[in-house]
Design a protein around this motif. Structure first.
Motif, PDB file in Angstrom:
ATOM      1  N   ALA A 120       0.821  -1.211   0.000  1.00 20.62           N
ATOM      2  CA  ALA A 120       0.000   0.000   0.000  1.00 20.62           C
ATOM      3  C   ALA A 120       0.854   1.258   0.000  1.00 20.62           C
ATOM      4  CB  ALA A 120      -0.930   0.002   1.207  1.00 20.62           C
ATOM      5  N   GLN A 128       2.799   8.666   1.051  1.00 27.97           N
ATOM      6  CA  GLN A 128       2.017   7.508   0.601  1.00 27.97           C
ATOM      7  C   GLN A 128       1.038   7.059   1.682  1.00 27.97           C
ATOM      8  OE1 GLN A 128       5.237   7.992   0.325  1.00 27.97           O
ATOM      9  NE2 GLN A 128       6.002   7.377  -1.699  1.00 27.97           N
ATOM     10  N   ALA A 179      -2.997   6.880   1.165  1.00 27.13           N
ATOM     11  CA  ALA A 179      -3.726   5.627   1.377  1.00 27.13           C
ATOM     12  C   ALA A 179      -4.859   5.810   2.382  1.00 27.13           C
ATOM     13  CB  ALA A 179      -2.766   4.541   1.849  1.00 27.13           C
TER      14      ALA A 179
END
Length: 254
Positions: free
Chosen positions: A4, A100, A104
């Motif tokens: 992820a 990130q 997510a």
């Protein structure tokens, strides 16, 4: 969590009760398996020459940290009982992926809102109950109230039946139910998983339907029993597991 965050591991532990990567991790099926849930294969890990080894408390690798540290820097990242959000944030810190991680989490919150909207507008109870069941040849196991799936269900407006909320799944276990007490798995909705693919769950559901008492369950009579990949629902933790569960909930209400 690594996937992820945009990082593909060079090796991984097999899924619980499985020989390879869990099926819901569709982008990771080619990653080499270098550990079982019981123990790591130190020789295979050594051949991969990793820069980093990440361990949590859900597998036997937690007992081999000293040996793993001789191969590469080894980090004990988090405990399952602390919850997937803590786990994911710890992974993001270890892998230095703050942007990130934020992206997510934003994506997941958006998907939760969509699923919650479907649940809220569905016919029936305003806060429907959901049973999470892991089926095997030994019969059903109720997955407890402190599981990943319960976290997701609560946020989309679904509740576990009161008796199931008390079941402890802190170690990814649960409470086995005898066939004589099959009514204990009942709810407005049943999410029916095995430690394998949705296809395997569908096959086991066909077997379960032939069992005395299954056809009389409220969820069966209303057509609200849904076969699912049991790994995220009954044994997993992490953002991609959350997304897999949300996909199943959305499909059930769409």
């Amino acid at each position: 969590s690594a996937l992820a965050l945009g990082i593909t591991p060079v090796g991984s532990t097999a899924g619980r009760g499985q020989l390879g990567i869990p099926g819901y991790l569709t982008t990771a099926t080619s990653i080499p398996i270098v550990a079982s849930t019981r123990s790591p294969n130190l020789g295979q890990i050594l051949k991969l020459r990793p820069d980093l080894i990440v361990v949590d408390d859900t597998t036997g690798s937690r007992n081999s940290i000293d040996d793993l540290a001789k191969i590469a820097p080894t980090v004990f990242v988090a405990k399952y009982a602390h919850g997937w959000e803590t786990y994911f944030a710890a992974m993001a810190a270890v892998l230095n992926r703050p942007d990130q991680h934020r992206h997510a989490m934003t994506e997941i919150n958006g998907k939760i809102a969509v699923a919650a909207g479907l649940v809220a507008t569905a016919p029936g109870p305003k806060s429907p109950t959901a049973s999470v069941v892991r089926w095997s040849s030994e019969g059903p196991t109720i997955v407890g109230g402190n599981s990943l799936s319960t976290w997701v269900l609560n946020r989309v407006g679904m509740q576990r039946p009161p008796a199931q909320q008390q079941v402890d799944s802190a170690n990814r276990a649960g409470q086995k139910v005898s066939m004589e007490n099959l009514d204990q798995i009942d709810a407005d909705y049943i999410f029916f998983g095995v430690l394998g693919s949705t296809g395997q769950a569908r096959e086991e559901l066909d077997v379960a339907r032939a069992k005395p008492g299954f056809s009389g369950l409220r969820a069966t009579r209303s057509g609200h029993v849904f076969p699912v990949d049991g790994t995220p629902w009954t044994s997993g933790t992490g953002p991609l597991g959350v997304e897999a569960i949300l996909r199943d909930i959305t499909a059930a209400f769409d």
